[in-house]
Design a protein around this motif. Sequence first.
Motif, PDB file in Angstrom:
ATOM      1  N   ALA A   6       0.608  -1.447  -0.136  1.00 44.38           N
ATOM      2  CA  ALA A   6       0.030  -0.088   0.075  1.00 44.38           C
ATOM      3  C   ALA A   6       0.735   1.273   0.025  1.00 44.38           C
ATOM      4  O   ALA A   6       0.411   2.438  -0.664  1.00 44.38           O
ATOM      5  CB  ALA A   6      -0.744   0.136   1.387  1.00 44.38           C
ATOM      6  N   VAL A   7       1.961   1.275   0.739  1.00 44.27           N
ATOM      7  CA  VAL A   7       2.907   2.246   0.657  1.00 44.27           C
ATOM      8  C   VAL A   7       3.667   2.350  -0.749  1.00 44.27           C
ATOM      9  O   VAL A   7       3.724   3.602  -1.283  1.00 44.27           O
ATOM     10  CB  VAL A   7       3.948   2.083   1.850  1.00 44.27           C
ATOM     11  CG1 VAL A   7       4.907   3.443   1.774  1.00 44.27           C
ATOM     12  CG2 VAL A   7       3.324   2.343   3.265  1.00 44.27           C
ATOM     13  N   ALA A   8       3.946   1.405  -1.102  1.00 45.10           N
ATOM     14  CA  ALA A   8       4.678   1.312  -2.550  1.00 45.10           C
ATOM     15  C   ALA A   8       3.622   1.986  -3.779  1.00 45.10           C
ATOM     16  O   ALA A   8       4.109   2.466  -4.585  1.00 45.10           O
ATOM     17  CB  ALA A   8       5.288  -0.321  -2.720  1.00 45.10           C
ATOM     18  N   SER A   9       2.425   1.545  -3.356  1.00 50.71           N
ATOM     19  CA  SER A   9       1.416   1.829  -4.367  1.00 50.71           C
ATOM     20  C   SER A   9       0.930   3.536  -4.372  1.00 50.71           C
ATOM     21  O   SER A   9       0.082   3.964  -4.838  1.00 50.71           O
ATOM     22  CB  SER A   9       0.418   1.032  -4.656  1.00 50.71           C
ATOM     23  OG  SER A   9      -0.441   1.217  -3.477  1.00 50.71           O
ATOM     24  N   GLY A  10       1.484   4.065  -3.118  1.00 45.96           N
ATOM     25  CA  GLY A  10       1.009   5.330  -2.827  1.00 45.96           C
ATOM     26  C   GLY A  10      -0.312   5.532  -2.002  1.00 45.96           C
ATOM     27  O   GLY A  10      -0.740   6.620  -1.868  1.00 45.96           O
ATOM     28  N   GLN A  11      -1.057   4.697  -1.751  1.00 42.84           N
ATOM     29  CA  GLN A  11      -2.228   4.361  -1.120  1.00 42.84           C
ATOM     30  C   GLN A  11      -2.086   4.865   0.682  1.00 42.84           C
ATOM     31  O   GLN A  11      -2.744   5.087   1.235  1.00 42.84           O
ATOM     32  CB  GLN A  11      -2.653   2.960  -0.932  1.00 42.84           C
ATOM     33  CG  GLN A  11      -3.145   2.640  -2.470  1.00 42.84           C
ATOM     34  CD  GLN A  11      -3.590   1.215  -2.608  1.00 42.84           C
ATOM     35  OE1 GLN A  11      -3.752   0.494  -1.696  1.00 42.84           O
ATOM     36  NE2 GLN A  11      -4.064   0.890  -3.894  1.00 42.84           N
ATOM     37  N   LYS A  12      -0.723   4.592   1.128  1.00 45.57           N
ATOM     38  CA  LYS A  12      -0.552   4.977   2.392  1.00 45.57           C
ATOM     39  C   LYS A  12       0.831   5.640   2.509  1.00 45.57           C
ATOM     40  O   LYS A  12       1.689   5.367   1.472  1.00 45.57           O
ATOM     41  CB  LYS A  12      -0.473   3.623   3.372  1.00 45.57           C
ATOM     42  CG  LYS A  12      -1.573   2.850   3.500  1.00 45.57           C
ATOM     43  CD  LYS A  12      -1.364   1.515   4.509  1.00 45.57           C
ATOM     44  CE  LYS A  12      -1.917   1.926   5.829  1.00 45.57           C
ATOM     45  NZ  LYS A  12      -1.807   0.878   6.849  1.00 45.57           N
ATOM     46  N   PRO A  13       0.902   6.518   3.348  1.00 40.66           N
ATOM     47  CA  PRO A  13       2.128   7.447   3.550  1.00 40.66           C
ATOM     48  C   PRO A  13       3.404   6.782   4.102  1.00 40.66           C
ATOM     49  O   PRO A  13       4.619   7.061   3.461  1.00 40.66           O
ATOM     50  CB  PRO A  13       1.789   8.568   4.210  1.00 40.66           C
ATOM     51  CG  PRO A  13       0.836   8.069   5.378  1.00 40.66           C
ATOM     52  CD  PRO A  13      -0.008   6.925   4.522  1.00 40.66           C
ATOM     53  N   ALA A  14       3.500   5.845   4.930  1.00 40.19           N
ATOM     54  CA  ALA A  14       4.483   5.303   5.437  1.00 40.19           C
ATOM     55  C   ALA A  14       4.122   4.020   6.100  1.00 40.19           C
ATOM     56  O   ALA A  14       3.045   3.429   6.173  1.00 40.19           O
ATOM     57  CB  ALA A  14       4.995   5.980   6.367  1.00 40.19           C
ATOM     58  N   VAL A  15       5.214   3.016   6.397  1.00 38.42           N
ATOM     59  CA  VAL A  15       5.110   1.782   6.916  1.00 38.42           C
ATOM     60  C   VAL A  15       5.275   1.976   8.283  1.00 38.42           C
ATOM     61  O   VAL A  15       6.358   2.540   8.612  1.00 38.42           O
ATOM     62  CB  VAL A  15       6.096   0.640   6.292  1.00 38.42           C
ATOM     63  CG1 VAL A  15       5.757  -0.671   7.111  1.00 38.42           C
ATOM     64  CG2 VAL A  15       5.731   0.470   5.054  1.00 38.42           C
ATOM     65  N   SER A  16       4.429   1.592   9.133  1.00 36.46           N
ATOM     66  CA  SER A  16       4.821   1.788  10.585  1.00 36.46           C
ATOM     67  C   SER A  16       5.348   0.381  11.207  1.00 36.46           C
ATOM     68  O   SER A  16       4.749  -0.561  10.698  1.00 36.46           O
ATOM     69  CB  SER A  16       3.654   2.263  11.579  1.00 36.46           C
ATOM     70  OG  SER A  16       2.591   1.376  11.573  1.00 36.46           O
ATOM     71  N   VAL A  17       6.274   0.404  12.180  1.00 42.02           N
ATOM     72  CA  VAL A  17       6.484  -0.745  12.812  1.00 42.02           C
ATOM     73  C   VAL A  17       5.924  -0.662  14.404  1.00 42.02           C
ATOM     74  O   VAL A  17       6.296   0.352  15.135  1.00 42.02           O
ATOM     75  CB  VAL A  17       8.160  -0.814  13.204  1.00 42.02           C
ATOM     76  CG1 VAL A  17       8.683  -1.995  13.772  1.00 42.02           C
ATOM     77  CG2 VAL A  17       8.782  -0.796  11.746  1.00 42.02           C
ATOM     78  N   SER A  18       5.070  -1.451  14.647  1.00 45.63           N
ATOM     79  CA  SER A  18       4.443  -1.368  15.916  1.00 45.63           C
ATOM     80  C   SER A  18       4.987  -2.293  17.134  1.00 45.63           C
ATOM     81  O   SER A  18       5.759  -3.237  16.751  1.00 45.63           O
ATOM     82  CB  SER A  18       2.887  -1.667  15.725  1.00 45.63           C
ATOM     83  OG  SER A  18       2.777  -2.938  15.207  1.00 45.63           O
ATOM     84  N   GLY A  19       4.592  -2.068  18.146  1.00 48.10           N
ATOM     85  CA  GLY A  19       4.990  -2.956  19.283  1.00 48.10           C
ATOM     86  C   GLY A  19       6.092  -2.109  20.172  1.00 48.10           C
ATOM     87  O   GLY A  19       7.070  -1.366  19.739  1.00 48.10           O
ATOM     88  N   THR A  20       5.551  -1.945  21.390  1.00 51.85           N
ATOM     89  CA  THR A  20       6.713  -1.109  22.270  1.00 51.85           C
ATOM     90  C   THR A  20       6.593  -2.107  23.684  1.00 51.85           C
ATOM     91  O   THR A  20       6.999  -1.323  24.626  1.00 51.85           O
ATOM     92  CB  THR A  20       6.012   0.108  22.656  1.00 51.85           C
ATOM     93  OG1 THR A  20       4.689   0.070  23.238  1.00 51.85           O
ATOM     94  CG2 THR A  20       6.056   1.191  21.339  1.00 51.85           C
ATOM     95  N   ASP A  21       6.458  -3.355  23.553  1.00 48.65           N
ATOM     96  CA  ASP A  21       6.283  -4.024  24.874  1.00 48.65           C
ATOM     97  C   ASP A  21       7.382  -5.233  24.771  1.00 48.65           C
ATOM     98  O   ASP A  21       7.106  -6.230  25.260  1.00 48.65           O
ATOM     99  CB  ASP A  21       5.012  -4.407  25.213  1.00 48.65           C
ATOM    100  CG  ASP A  21       4.118  -5.236  24.298  1.00 48.65           C
ATOM    101  OD1 ASP A  21       4.922  -5.105  22.898  1.00 48.65           O
ATOM    102  OD2 ASP A  21       3.120  -5.766  24.548  1.00 48.65           O
TER     103      ASP A  21
END
Length: 68
Positions: A6-21
């Motif tokens: 989705a990011v590569a096709s311009g549908q999303k602005p960025a890839v997020s890395v989730s998780g802080t635990d």
Amino acid sequence: MPNVLAVASGQKPAVSVSGTDFPTEDRSAVRDYGHVVDLGRAHLLALGAARPATHSIYNLGSGRGYSV
């Protein structure tokens, strides 16, 4: 993978890395990264080792994790 595409096709602005635990110093995830050339070679070796009616599993990694 869908988020990356989705990011590569311009549908999303960025890839997020989730998780802080995670049990790391900075509480972020740890990943074992490999170079694309090494991974490509490993795929070719696996294809060369493939035999009909057999199933094999190969884990690829350096054994060193990096916090993201």
